[in-house]
Design a protein around this motif. Sequence first.
Motif, PDB file in Angstrom:
ATOM      1  N   CYS A 148      19.098 -16.426 -35.192  1.00 57.87           N
ATOM      2  CA  CYS A 148      18.991 -16.255 -36.640  1.00 57.87           C
ATOM      3  C   CYS A 148      20.174 -16.712 -37.200  1.00 57.87           C
ATOM      4  N   TRP A 180      14.015 -12.528 -42.659  1.00 57.63           N
ATOM      5  CA  TRP A 180      14.316 -13.577 -41.622  1.00 57.63           C
ATOM      6  C   TRP A 180      15.568 -13.460 -40.997  1.00 57.63           C
ATOM      7  N   THR A 193      18.296 -10.875 -38.776  1.00 61.00           N
ATOM      8  CA  THR A 193      18.420 -10.153 -37.488  1.00 61.00           C
ATOM      9  C   THR A 193      17.831  -8.581 -37.515  1.00 61.00           C
TER      10      THR A 193
END
Length: 696
Positions: free
Chosen positions: A521, A528, A530
Amino acid sequence: MNTLISPPDLSDTAVKITAPLDTLHRWAEEGWLRRLDSALAAFMRELDPNAPPELLVSTALLAQMEGRGHTCLPLAVLVSQPNEVLAWPEAVQEELTEFWATLPVHLDDWLEALRSSHLVRSVTTQLIDDELDAPDNGQPLVLGGTSTQPLLYLRRYWLHERQVARSVLERTAASQPVDEDLARQWLDRLFDPADHTNGSVLEIDWQKLACAVALRASLTVITGGPGTGKTYTAARLLALLFATHADPQHLRVALAAPTGKAAARLRQSIDASLQELSTRLGTDLDLPTFTKRMGAARTMHWLLGARPDTREFRFNASHLLDVDILIVDEASMIHLEMMSALLQAMPPGAKLILLGDKDQLASVEAGAVLGDLCRDADKGGYSTETARYVQFVAGQVLPAEFLTTEARSTALSQQTVMLRKSRRFGGQIGQLALSVNSGNSEQAQHLITHDTTGALQATFHPSVATVLSLAVHGRPAAAASYADYLQLVNVRPKMTTSDTSLHSAWVKAVLVAFDRFRILCAVHEGDWGTRSLNQTVQQALAEAHLLKPRGEWFAGRPVMVTRNDPELGVFNGDVGVALPGSQGNALRVYFLDGDSLRSVGVSRLAHVETAFAMTVHKSQGSEFLHTALVLPQGGAMVLTRELVYTGITRARESFTLVEGQSGLLHRAILRQSQRASGLALQLGGSLVKNCNSKLP
């Protein structure tokens, strides 16, 4: 060291600076600054009630820049175009413009205001003329750079930068004697005969050239992309040094890298190369004994002797490392403070070899040292003496394009070698990485959307469900997923207490299988990021009956260490998996260092986080069979060419791009990461590459 001089008495001037402080505090409340940033400005006012607004504003923005990885604040750009430095969202820019209108418009006025405060020390960049600097009275701020490109520093970053510059210049300029005839004999034995292009034109063997160059000084920088053979070169350099040293049996060698994973990979690669050389050379060189004496590769924190609850290390300028040769891999991850500590701890005559990819992401903390050291590596910049030397010792003829005049050559450029031929990292993934690195967005987009080999795949406008499907099932032509290791977790072997070999073999198989796939990420927060993806992936794996999460700790939980703990032998960035121990069901977190296992009871690991998804930064030094890179919706400001390149080059066989919204890949490739730094200036190069670019 002198203590900070006492501030003057409160005057009417202090009343006039209330508004700037109020603005800075409000910006911190609204999230445009950190609370720490505005608090530091307020502290400066406490130290100097007459501190001008320019100083307070500069201090707050300098603190924010440091938090974003910059080591200093470029004042010329800040004064004329503040948002070119800050890169704040459009909603804030109107207010920023209005506030900036209350401040002086000319750079000279800012510099005069800063110099008027007893909190600022003005210095010169000339390292040999320290007597030209203003007295060091412990000022918390340092004004350096040049008259046209002045830089403002927090004191400790100025000191670290100057220390690194001094050490690099001293180590690259101080020549070490070389028996050129002996060196040539061994280089010809250690490297295969040179290839020829069309049967006549000799191709440069940059690996052989790098080994020859490294003999001459106590610091050498070797940079190159994936598969260019950095550790292959380092292994041959070790053999060369062993073969040409006056007392090889007492040669002390150490290996290190910023993370445990990178350190283990370095040792594995060195061992494999030395074993191959041993077979080739036979009994002419006792490489097996030499290899055994090296010991395990260490993390940088372990090597320097990290101490709990302090930034200081056990090894320092007063207590030097016990090494003759130190090879450090993944040097792009080393931040300014760590590099300063490393150089101070190196014995004067010992050789330091830095390996790394200059095009990868810089360190999470402040500084981009490898990038500064390798700023002009692609141009060569070699002197005629270097050209003569490498032709005689290594048989390599440097083309005119890599040469420069004696007046323009630097000691650092003579000791820097860029490896340019990738022998492993090819195919579609290699082509994609090269396209991204060169800034060719159109070609990168074409490669990833028209690949027919199955190595590359991109998904656009997806939901988070796309990521979850990859985690559980993989994708066609790239089946590696988290199911690989969890299926092994669920078939724990039966064993007796007297035989733990089955347990060790099982743990190693689990850890190897876990490294087949990884989600990378760009950010921590948001759907979106971690933190959210680790929760949703864990839930998806549980729903697929691959995982049975019960409470915080459960068998199969992958974790990343987030804080150094030398007493436990774990360091920031180490990744392991929680599994039952060999003597019962008590969970331990197991880490794999090459072929060696180490473990810690879960109750002793207070600073860890689940690691199904990790940031691209934290993935450096690792490789995975299948890598999924997630570019977040609304995350264009944090996406850069270097981040995408680093994410792609973590994949060995399969790469999947997950775009949160259309156009993110294109925008990331066009946006290069820039870090304000004065290190290149002090080393004799340009100040800040493309200083008019936005600094993320």
